[in-house]
Design a protein around this motif. Structure first.
Motif, PDB file in Angstrom:
ATOM      1  N   VAL A  11      86.881  45.350  65.192  1.00  0.00           N
ATOM      2  CA  VAL A  11      86.333  46.534  65.863  1.00  0.00           C
ATOM      3  C   VAL A  11      85.063  46.136  66.603  1.00  0.00           C
ATOM      4  CG1 VAL A  11      85.217  48.763  65.465  1.00  0.00           C
ATOM      5  CG2 VAL A  11      87.313  48.187  64.249  1.00  0.00           C
ATOM      6  N   LYS A  12      84.978  46.557  67.823  1.00  0.00           N
ATOM      7  CA  LYS A  12      83.778  46.299  68.653  1.00  0.00           C
ATOM      8  C   LYS A  12      83.027  47.609  68.800  1.00  0.00           C
ATOM      9  CE  LYS A  12      84.822  42.064  69.632  1.00  0.00           C
ATOM     10  NZ  LYS A  12      84.268  41.042  68.849  1.00  0.00           N
ATOM     11  N   LEU A  13      81.832  47.638  68.272  1.00  0.00           N
ATOM     12  CA  LEU A  13      81.013  48.834  68.365  1.00  0.00           C
ATOM     13  C   LEU A  13      80.082  48.691  69.581  1.00  0.00           C
ATOM     14  CD1 LEU A  13      80.076  49.213  64.614  1.00  0.00           C
ATOM     15  CD2 LEU A  13      81.758  50.523  65.871  1.00  0.00           C
ATOM     16  N   GLY A  14      79.992  49.776  70.279  1.00  0.00           N
ATOM     17  CA  GLY A  14      79.084  49.738  71.442  1.00  0.00           C
ATOM     18  C   GLY A  14      77.628  49.737  70.973  1.00  0.00           C
ATOM     19  N   SER A  15      76.802  49.046  71.662  1.00  0.00           N
ATOM     20  CA  SER A  15      75.407  49.000  71.259  1.00  0.00           C
ATOM     21  C   SER A  15      74.592  49.979  72.084  1.00  0.00           C
ATOM     22  CB  SER A  15      74.849  47.591  71.383  1.00  0.00           C
ATOM     23  OG  SER A  15      74.946  47.147  72.705  1.00  0.00           O
ATOM     24  N   ARG A  16      73.596  50.557  71.473  1.00  0.00           N
ATOM     25  CA  ARG A  16      72.770  51.548  72.114  1.00  0.00           C
ATOM     26  C   ARG A  16      71.407  50.962  72.440  1.00  0.00           C
ATOM     27  NH1 ARG A  16      71.965  57.622  70.162  1.00  0.00           N
ATOM     28  NH2 ARG A  16      73.205  58.345  71.846  1.00  0.00           N
ATOM     29  N   PHE A  17      70.911  50.299  71.525  1.00  0.00           N
ATOM     30  CA  PHE A  17      69.598  49.666  71.719  1.00  0.00           C
ATOM     31  C   PHE A  17      69.766  48.185  71.567  1.00  0.00           C
ATOM     32  CE2 PHE A  17      68.794  53.830  69.778  1.00  0.00           C
ATOM     33  CZ  PHE A  17      68.049  54.405  70.773  1.00  0.00           C
ATOM     34  N   LYS A  23      75.165  54.877  66.523  1.00  0.00           N
ATOM     35  CA  LYS A  23      75.298  55.555  65.238  1.00  0.00           C
ATOM     36  C   LYS A  23      76.575  56.369  65.175  1.00  0.00           C
ATOM     37  CE  LYS A  23      72.634  58.607  62.199  1.00  0.00           C
ATOM     38  NZ  LYS A  23      73.527  58.982  61.307  1.00  0.00           N
ATOM     39  N   THR A  24      76.950  57.039  66.212  1.00  0.00           N
ATOM     40  CA  THR A  24      78.144  57.870  66.229  1.00  0.00           C
ATOM     41  C   THR A  24      79.390  57.005  66.052  1.00  0.00           C
ATOM     42  OG1 THR A  24      77.012  59.309  67.776  1.00  0.00           O
ATOM     43  CG2 THR A  24      79.356  59.660  67.521  1.00  0.00           C
ATOM     44  N   ALA A  25      79.457  55.888  66.737  1.00  0.00           N
ATOM     45  CA  ALA A  25      80.611  54.991  66.634  1.00  0.00           C
ATOM     46  C   ALA A  25      80.702  54.407  65.225  1.00  0.00           C
ATOM     47  CB  ALA A  25      80.527  53.878  67.673  1.00  0.00           C
ATOM     48  N   VAL A  26      79.558  54.042  64.667  1.00  0.00           N
ATOM     49  CA  VAL A  26      79.540  53.479  63.317  1.00  0.00           C
ATOM     50  C   VAL A  26      79.984  54.533  62.307  1.00  0.00           C
ATOM     51  CG1 VAL A  26      78.067  52.550  61.485  1.00  0.00           C
ATOM     52  CG2 VAL A  26      77.814  51.719  63.835  1.00  0.00           C
ATOM     53  N   ASP A  27      79.479  55.752  62.433  1.00  0.00           N
ATOM     54  CA  ASP A  27      79.869  56.838  61.523  1.00  0.00           C
ATOM     55  C   ASP A  27      81.363  57.119  61.623  1.00  0.00           C
ATOM     56  OD1 ASP A  27      77.322  57.100  60.572  1.00  0.00           O
ATOM     57  OD2 ASP A  27      76.794  58.815  61.836  1.00  0.00           O
ATOM     58  N   ARG A  28      81.878  57.141  62.850  1.00  0.00           N
ATOM     59  CA  ARG A  28      83.304  57.376  63.050  1.00  0.00           C
ATOM     60  C   ARG A  28      84.139  56.262  62.402  1.00  0.00           C
ATOM     61  NH1 ARG A  28      84.088  58.314  69.085  1.00  0.00           N
ATOM     62  NH2 ARG A  28      82.518  56.897  68.692  1.00  0.00           N
ATOM     63  N   LEU A  29      83.704  55.007  62.560  1.00  0.00           N
ATOM     64  CA  LEU A  29      84.399  53.879  61.960  1.00  0.00           C
ATOM     65  C   LEU A  29      84.361  53.974  60.435  1.00  0.00           C
ATOM     66  CD1 LEU A  29      85.890  51.189  62.191  1.00  0.00           C
ATOM     67  CD2 LEU A  29      83.661  50.057  62.242  1.00  0.00           C
ATOM     68  N   ASP A  31      84.055  56.696  58.688  1.00  0.00           N
ATOM     69  CA  ASP A  31      84.951  57.794  58.283  1.00  0.00           C
ATOM     70  C   ASP A  31      86.408  57.331  58.278  1.00  0.00           C
ATOM     71  OD1 ASP A  31      82.870  59.545  57.925  1.00  0.00           O
ATOM     72  OD2 ASP A  31      83.074  60.502  59.905  1.00  0.00           O
ATOM     73  N   GLU A  32      86.807  56.567  59.307  1.00  0.00           N
ATOM     74  CA  GLU A  32      88.173  56.058  59.375  1.00  0.00           C
ATOM     75  C   GLU A  32      88.447  55.079  58.230  1.00  0.00           C
ATOM     76  OE1 GLU A  32      89.475  54.532  63.164  1.00  0.00           O
ATOM     77  OE2 GLU A  32      88.395  56.130  64.217  1.00  0.00           O
ATOM     78  N   ILE A  33      87.448  54.219  57.965  1.00  0.00           N
ATOM     79  CA  ILE A  33      87.611  53.255  56.865  1.00  0.00           C
ATOM     80  C   ILE A  33      87.722  54.000  55.542  1.00  0.00           C
ATOM     81  CG2 ILE A  33      86.459  51.429  55.551  1.00  0.00           C
ATOM     82  CD1 ILE A  33      85.339  50.416  58.239  1.00  0.00           C
ATOM     83  N   ALA A  34      86.897  55.025  55.327  1.00  0.00           N
ATOM     84  CA  ALA A  34      86.935  55.799  54.085  1.00  0.00           C
ATOM     85  C   ALA A  34      88.285  56.499  53.947  1.00  0.00           C
ATOM     86  CB  ALA A  34      85.798  56.807  54.043  1.00  0.00           C
TER      87      ALA A  34
END
Length: 147
Positions: A11-17, A23-29, A31-34
């Motif tokens: 999975v490639k997460l987009g970077s913000r800073f 944070k939204t992409a990480v939270d979504r990932l 949630d999917e993993i959980a």
């Protein structure tokens, strides 16, 4: 949606800073993993229950198999015993029939011998009676000639 370990690693997460993740992409990932982990965990629990049930069935079937084997061995032993008893009973019946046949034959021979003796005695009596009749006839003939 179920994620495989390979999919999670790629999975490639987009970077913000700089140096950070969105944070939204990480939270979504997460949630999917959980959710995926919950599905796998539920499936694992279901399979464990199924394994327990199958092991229980296997124990029951093995007990039934032992019971069937024991029953089969008992039936075979009973069959052998019954055959042996039937054979002995048949031999006993045949021997009793032979003894009875010998007894009947002995009685028949005894009756035959007795009847033969009786016939001989009757013949002797008849011969004696005929001899007397012949003698009386000869005496009467001599008396008639002498007269």
């Amino acid at each position: 949606m179920t994620l495989t370990p390979v999919e999670i690693r790629h999975v490639k997460l987009g970077s913000r800073f700089v140096g950070g993740y969105d944070k939204t992409a990480v939270d979504r990932l997460l949630d999917e993993i959980a959710a995926s982990f919950e599905d796998v965990w539920r499936e694992r629990a279901d399979l464990a229950d199924k394994v327990d049930q199958l092991e229980s069935d296997l124990v029951r079937y093995r007990e039934i198999e032992v019971l069937l084997r024991t029953t089969l061995v008992s039936a075979e032993k009973a069959s052998v015993t019954l055959k042996e008893q039937a054979r002995k009973e048949a031999e006993l019946i045949v021997e009793e029939a032979r003894i009875e046949a010998r007894s009947i034959t002995r009685r028949a021979r005894g009756d035959h011998d007795r009847l033969l003796g009786e016939v001989r005695r009757m013949r002797s009596l008849l011969r004696s009676a005929l001899a007397l009749v012949d003698e009386e006839g000869a005496v009467e003939t001599q008396e008639a000639e002498a007269a």
